[in-house]
Write an enzyme that holds these catalytic residues in place. Structure first.
Site, mmCIF file in Angstrom:
data_model
loop_
_atom_site.group_PDB
_atom_site.id
_atom_site.type_symbol
_atom_site.label_atom_id
_atom_site.label_comp_id
_atom_site.label_asym_id
_atom_site.label_seq_id
_atom_site.Cartn_x
_atom_site.Cartn_y
_atom_site.Cartn_z
ATOM 1 N N TYR A 228 -15.080 89.459 20.372
ATOM 2 C CA TYR A 228 -15.339 89.281 22.176
ATOM 3 C C TYR A 228 -15.695 87.304 21.445
ATOM 4 O O TYR A 228 -15.088 86.611 22.028
ATOM 5 C CB TYR A 228 -16.944 88.827 22.689
ATOM 6 N N LYS B 102 -13.987 83.642 21.797
ATOM 7 C CA LYS B 102 -14.296 83.016 22.356
ATOM 8 C C LYS B 102 -14.327 81.301 21.548
ATOM 9 O O LYS B 102 -13.455 80.433 22.102
ATOM 10 C CB LYS B 102 -15.856 83.206 23.386
#
Lengths: 245, 77
Positions: free
Chosen positions: A152, A156
């Site tokens: 993640y 990002k």
């Protein structure tokens, strides 16, 4: 100030807490919105709650064909996409040494690669019109890292680098490309945490509380507006002070 | 000059703001007419619109001069 009258916005992940709040905020300022997400029924409910100037364009962003079809579908319903909000995201948390290839691939595909394709498709029309707004919802963990979220955080952080690069390419065409990095926000994602986890998180947040999706939507509204025309390639951190960058 | 060449020239003059005299067959968009890479993308988009054709990326990458554009559009009209 911050009027979006006559502007058309596509919001992905509009069934999530932050996506819904962004769609509502843009709509309230006069924008026409196209709501995307995987749960068509929930999108329909939101659209009918918003009333006029609201369309539904469901898409599963893990499916490349669906991603490629999304921009044309939104353009067909609204006439153009002047504001693209890449908000959709998933988590597949695991400690790094146990992380499966599928967990890595799925998160990168939905959180980063689908946004690349949507940006590329949206920019064509924005270049022709000599104006546009692209807003990506990244995360504080893309800047600070977070245990259990290597996939993640990578996606990002990748968004931030991609958006800065695109911002440099298209700034001369009056297209701005920015990201918003929420900290801990009250959503279904953080509801899954228990009280002990929440308390531990809050010790690192000077504001002493979780943020609200409305507070993220307000930043998105600013970036979407004419007033933010000189802001590009930036990341706005909305995190109660937990990371000061 | 053919009709296609005239229309190509008009688009190039309008888009790049250059003198029509400079828009000759052998003129390179980037080296001779001051276009940047983004301008070349926009020129291809403008050609697509004017002539109602689709220019795939692989073909767009070979359109480097005014003559290249005219040739492609004559072959694909």
């Amino acid at each position: 100030m911050f009027s979006l009258e006559g502007k058309n916005a596509l919001v992905t992940g509009a069934t999530g807490g932050i996506g819904e709040a962004i769609a509502r905020a843009l709509h309230a300022q006069g924008a026409t919105v196209s709501l995307s997400g995987t749960r068509a029924e929930k999108l329909e409910a939101l659209a009918s709650d918003l009333g006029e100037r609201a369309f539904v364009t469901p898409a599963n962003l893990s499916d490349r064909d669906a991603v490629d079809a999304l921009l044309p579908a939104a353009e067909e319903k609204m006439g153009s996409v002047d504001i693209l909000v890449n908000n959709a995201g998933i988590t597949r948390d695991n400690i790094f040494m146990r992380m499966k290839d599928e967990e890595w691939d799925q998160v990168l595909e939905v959180n980063l690669s689908s946004g690349f394709r949507l940006c590329r498709a949206a920019i064509k029309g924005m270049m022709k019109r000599r104006s546009g707004r692209i807003i990506g919802i990244t995360s504080v963990v893309g800047v600070t890292g977070n245990p259990g979220q290597a996939n993640y955080a990578a996606a990002k952080a990748g968004m931030i680098g991609m958006y800065k690069s695109v911002a440099r390419e298209v700034a001369s065409r009056n297209i701005t490309v920015n990201t918003i990095a929420p900290g801990f926000i009250e959503t279904a994602m953080t509801d899954a945490l228990n009280d002990k986890q929440k308390d531990s998180i809050l010790t690192s947040v000077p504001a002493g509380r979780l943020g609200t999706s409305h507070e993220i939507a307000s930043a998105a509204l600013y970036l979407a507006s004419d007033e933010a025309a000189y802001v590009t390639g930036q990341t706005i951190h909305v995190n109660g002070g937990m990371a000061m960058i | 000059m053919s009709d296609i060449a005239d229309r190509v020239k008009k688009i190039v003059v309008e888009h790049l703001g250059v003198d029509g005299e400079k828009v000759v067959e052998g003129a390179s968009f980037i080296d001779d007419l001051g276009a940047d890479s983004l301008d070349t993308v926009e020129l291809v988009m403008a050609f697509e619109e004017e002539f109602g054709v689709e220019i795939p990326d692989t073909a767009a990458e070979t359109i480097l001069t005014v003559g290249d554009a005219v040739k492609f559009l004559e072959a694909n009209k």
